[in-house]
Design a protein around this motif. Sequence first.
Motif, PDB file in Angstrom:
ATOM      1  N   ASP A 112       0.875  -1.169   0.000  1.00 50.78           N
ATOM      2  CA  ASP A 112       0.000   0.000   0.000  1.00 50.78           C
ATOM      3  C   ASP A 112       0.912   1.220   0.000  1.00 50.78           C
ATOM      4  OD1 ASP A 112      -2.158   1.591   0.146  1.00 50.78           O
ATOM      5  OD2 ASP A 112      -2.598   1.218   2.260  1.00 50.78           O
ATOM      6  N   SER A 113       1.444   1.555  -1.202  1.00 46.96           N
ATOM      7  CA  SER A 113       2.507   2.564  -1.258  1.00 46.96           C
ATOM      8  C   SER A 113       1.982   3.959  -0.932  1.00 46.96           C
ATOM      9  CB  SER A 113       3.159   2.554  -2.637  1.00 46.96           C
ATOM     10  OG  SER A 113       2.195   2.848  -3.619  1.00 46.96           O
ATOM     11  N   LEU A 114       2.889   4.748  -0.377  1.00 45.02           N
ATOM     12  CA  LEU A 114       2.540   6.104   0.028  1.00 45.02           C
ATOM     13  C   LEU A 114       3.003   7.102  -1.023  1.00 45.02           C
ATOM     14  CD1 LEU A 114       3.670   6.074   3.766  1.00 45.02           C
ATOM     15  CD2 LEU A 114       1.325   5.964   2.903  1.00 45.02           C
ATOM     16  N   GLY A 115       2.174   8.120  -1.275  1.00 50.00           N
ATOM     17  CA  GLY A 115       2.595   9.218  -2.127  1.00 50.00           C
ATOM     18  C   GLY A 115       3.505  10.144  -1.346  1.00 50.00           C
ATOM     19  N   THR A 123      -5.329   1.340  11.335  1.00 53.17           N
ATOM     20  CA  THR A 123      -4.282   1.882  10.477  1.00 53.17           C
ATOM     21  C   THR A 123      -4.917   2.307   9.158  1.00 53.17           C
ATOM     22  OG1 THR A 123      -2.134   1.445   9.467  1.00 53.17           O
ATOM     23  CG2 THR A 123      -3.648  -0.402   9.595  1.00 53.17           C
ATOM     24  N   SER A 124      -4.407   3.409   8.597  1.00 51.71           N
ATOM     25  CA  SER A 124      -4.955   3.919   7.331  1.00 51.71           C
ATOM     26  C   SER A 124      -3.926   4.831   6.676  1.00 51.71           C
ATOM     27  CB  SER A 124      -6.263   4.687   7.587  1.00 51.71           C
ATOM     28  OG  SER A 124      -6.014   5.798   8.430  1.00 51.71           O
ATOM     29  N   VAL A 125      -4.222   5.285   5.484  1.00 48.35           N
ATOM     30  CA  VAL A 125      -3.360   6.245   4.795  1.00 48.35           C
ATOM     31  C   VAL A 125      -4.075   7.595   4.806  1.00 48.35           C
ATOM     32  CG1 VAL A 125      -2.293   6.876   2.595  1.00 48.35           C
ATOM     33  CG2 VAL A 125      -2.294   4.482   3.352  1.00 48.35           C
ATOM     34  N   VAL A 126      -3.342   8.626   5.223  1.00 51.62           N
ATOM     35  CA  VAL A 126      -3.942   9.966   5.282  1.00 51.62           C
ATOM     36  C   VAL A 126      -3.109  10.925   4.440  1.00 51.62           C
ATOM     37  CG1 VAL A 126      -4.952   9.571   7.562  1.00 51.62           C
ATOM     38  CG2 VAL A 126      -2.666  10.560   7.378  1.00 51.62           C
ATOM     39  N   GLU A 138      -0.698   7.611  18.701  1.00 52.87           N
ATOM     40  CA  GLU A 138      -0.928   7.743  17.259  1.00 52.87           C
ATOM     41  C   GLU A 138       0.411   8.014  16.576  1.00 52.87           C
ATOM     42  OE1 GLU A 138      -4.784  10.370  16.746  1.00 52.87           O
ATOM     43  OE2 GLU A 138      -3.611  10.983  18.505  1.00 52.87           O
ATOM     44  N   SER A 139       0.584   7.500  15.399  1.00 51.61           N
ATOM     45  CA  SER A 139       1.806   7.792  14.649  1.00 51.61           C
ATOM     46  C   SER A 139       1.474   8.021  13.184  1.00 51.61           C
ATOM     47  CB  SER A 139       2.820   6.653  14.808  1.00 51.61           C
ATOM     48  OG  SER A 139       2.326   5.456  14.248  1.00 51.61           O
ATOM     49  N   TRP A 140       2.283   8.895  12.578  1.00 54.92           N
ATOM     50  CA  TRP A 140       2.169   9.179  11.154  1.00 54.92           C
ATOM     51  C   TRP A 140       3.547   8.906  10.555  1.00 54.92           C
ATOM     52  CZ3 TRP A 140      -0.080  11.760  15.079  1.00 54.92           C
ATOM     53  CH2 TRP A 140      -1.453  12.044  14.994  1.00 54.92           C
ATOM     54  N   THR A 141       3.614   7.970   9.627  1.00 55.29           N
ATOM     55  CA  THR A 141       4.887   7.604   9.013  1.00 55.29           C
ATOM     56  C   THR A 141       4.889   8.072   7.562  1.00 55.29           C
ATOM     57  OG1 THR A 141       4.967   5.639  10.417  1.00 55.29           O
ATOM     58  CG2 THR A 141       6.473   5.702   8.537  1.00 55.29           C
ATOM     59  N   ALA A 142       5.890   8.858   7.203  1.00 53.10           N
ATOM     60  CA  ALA A 142       5.997   9.365   5.828  1.00 53.10           C
ATOM     61  C   ALA A 142       6.683   8.335   4.947  1.00 53.10           C
ATOM     62  CB  ALA A 142       6.779  10.671   5.832  1.00 53.10           C
ATOM     63  N   GLN A 183       1.787  11.802   1.557  1.00 50.64           N
ATOM     64  CA  GLN A 183       0.884  10.962   2.352  1.00 50.64           C
ATOM     65  C   GLN A 183       1.603  10.370   3.565  1.00 50.64           C
ATOM     66  OE1 GLN A 183      -0.595   8.233  -0.757  1.00 50.64           O
ATOM     67  NE2 GLN A 183      -2.618   9.142  -0.367  1.00 50.64           N
ATOM     68  N   TYR A 184       0.815   9.906   4.502  1.00 48.44           N
ATOM     69  CA  TYR A 184       1.340   9.327   5.732  1.00 48.44           C
ATOM     70  C   TYR A 184       0.540   8.069   6.073  1.00 48.44           C
ATOM     71  CZ  TYR A 184       3.109  14.056   6.147  1.00 48.44           C
ATOM     72  OH  TYR A 184       3.720  15.249   5.898  1.00 48.44           O
ATOM     73  N   ARG A 185       1.269   7.120   6.642  1.00 50.88           N
ATOM     74  CA  ARG A 185       0.559   5.963   7.177  1.00 50.88           C
ATOM     75  C   ARG A 185       0.190   6.301   8.619  1.00 50.88           C
ATOM     76  NH1 ARG A 185       0.173   1.791   4.798  1.00 50.88           N
ATOM     77  NH2 ARG A 185       2.044   2.215   3.576  1.00 50.88           N
ATOM     78  N   TYR A 186      -1.090   6.297   8.894  1.00 52.00           N
ATOM     79  CA  TYR A 186      -1.602   6.670  10.216  1.00 52.00           C
ATOM     80  C   TYR A 186      -1.887   5.389  10.992  1.00 52.00           C
ATOM     81  CZ  TYR A 186      -4.859   8.580  13.712  1.00 52.00           C
ATOM     82  OH  TYR A 186      -5.491   8.930  14.874  1.00 52.00           O
TER      83      TYR A 186
END
Lengths: 323, 175
Positions: free
Chosen positions: A110-113, A307-310, A139-143, A116-119
Motif C-alpha cells: 500500500d505505497s505512500l505518495g 491503520t490507514s493512509v492519510v 498515534e503515529s504518522w509515518t511518511a 501521504q502518511y501511514r496513520y
Amino acid sequence: MTDEVLRDLESLPGWTDLVAAGHVAPAATAVLERARSAALTQARPRMEAAQPVPARRGRPRLMRLTIASAAAAVIAVVASLLVDSPAGPSAATAAATERLAGVAASVSEDSLGPDQYRYRVEEEFELMQRAGPTVWRSESWTAADGSIWRRDTYADGQVNRQRFPHYPGPVPLSELPTEPRALLRRLRQAVGGSDWAEEFSVEHALFNALQDLLREYQAPPELRAAMIRALGLLPHVDVQDPAVDARGRTGVGLVWSHDEGAFAYRDVFIIDPTTAQVLESRTTYTKVPTVEHARYPLENRNTLIETSVVDDLPADMRDITME
Amino acid sequence: MEFSGDHSIVDPSRFELLVDAHGQALHAYLARRAPTAAEDLLAEVWLAAFQARDSFDPGQGSVRGWLFGVARNILYAYRRAAARAPTPAAADDDVWDAVDARLDAAALAPAMRAALRDLPAAERELLLLIAWEQLTPTEAAQVVGIPAATARTRLHRARERMRTHPAITTEGSKP
C-alpha cells in the motif's frame, strides 16, 4: 579520622582487628556486572519513562538507533558468530515464520505518495506493582521516507508529541536487503551502535528491532517477508499459536523468553496470519523481586487499533522538532 | 566527570554512574551480612534506589549514605522474608549470625566477639557501619535513619560498653 567519636573508637582494644575482620575480597567484575545488568535491564525502561509524561513502551525505540562505528563493528563480529551458530530455531518456529513470510510476500504494498502518511493508532497499556494499570492512546504518522511523528495522549489530558528521523540511519528502508541473512547483518550494525547492545543480548536486540520494523513500517512485501524469515533464523525464538491479543484477535505469537535470576519476562508479538501485520507487542514479567518500597513492571503492551493512509498531518504535529 | 555527585541520583541518564561508583562498596556491605545473597540483593538495591531516587534530599546527607540506607532496607526486607521462609537454611540467615561467623573466621579475640555480641543491636549496627563500611558517624546516622547527634551518643555508649565489658577487662587484666 579526626572525629572525636572515631578517635574514641579507634582507641578501643582490638579495634584494628575488628576493622580487619570485616575485610571481604573485592567482588569479581562478573558479579558486579550481573547485578548491574539485572538492575539496569529493569531500570532503563523507567529511565526512558522519566520524561515529562510517560514515554511510549519501555523498550528503547527503534528510531533512536544510530549507526556507530567501532562499537558496531565489534558487536557485529560477535553477533555474526551468534546468528550463524548452529543453535537455530525450532522446527515449529521455522515453519511458522516461513508460513507468515509467505503471507507477507503476497500482500500487495500500500505505497505512500510523497505527501501521504501511514496513520496508526495503538492502545498502550502498562501495569506496575502496587499500582493500577495505565492506559493511553498512541498515534503515529509515518511518511514515505520513514520519518515518524508520534502523539501520545494520556488519560489526564497530557499530550506528548515527538518526531523521529527515518530508520535505519542513512539507508532508506526500501534499500534494506531482502535476503534474510544479509538483512540480519545490516541490522546488527544498527543494533550494535545503540544502547540496546548493552541492555539486551545481540540476538534479543535483533528480535526487538525486527519486531519494531514490522510494526512501525509498511515495507515492501519482499522486505517484510525477509524480516519474518530473519526472525526464524534467530535462536531462542519460540512460537505461540494461537495467541490472542487484548482485543480478542487471534494470531501467531513469536516469543522471546528471558530469565536472569531476579527477573524473568516474556516478549511476545502477535502477527495476523492473514495480513502479516503486527497486532500486538507485549512484555509479561514472570518474575520480579518483591521489595516493600519498590515498584517493578508486571506487563506492558501496545495493541493495534487501526491503520490507514492519510493525506496530511494534524495541525498540532507539523512543527515538531526532530528528536 | 563526577561519578558520585548528587546530581546523578536524580538524573536518570546518569544513574548508571552511581552503579559503577558504589557497586563494590555496597556489595561488600551485603556480603558481610548476607554472604549467600549479596549479588541478588545488590541488583535489588539498584532497582529500589532508582525507583526512590526522587526521595533523595541532598540536604539530608550524602548519596553514599543514602545508598547504604537503601541497601539496609533491602537487607532487612530479605531478613524478614527469610525469617518467614519454611527452610531452616533461609530462616537462619541472620545478620548477627553472619557477622559472628565472619568474626570467628577472622579469629577475632573471643573477648571482642563477646563484647560485640552483648551490645544492643542498634549500637552494634552503628559501630560496624563505621568499622567495616568506613562511614562517618553522620553517614551511619543517615543509613539507619536517626539524627547524627543520636548516633554519636549511641556510639559513645557502645564504646563505653565495649571498654568495660567483663570479657575485655578480664582479658586486659591477665598478666
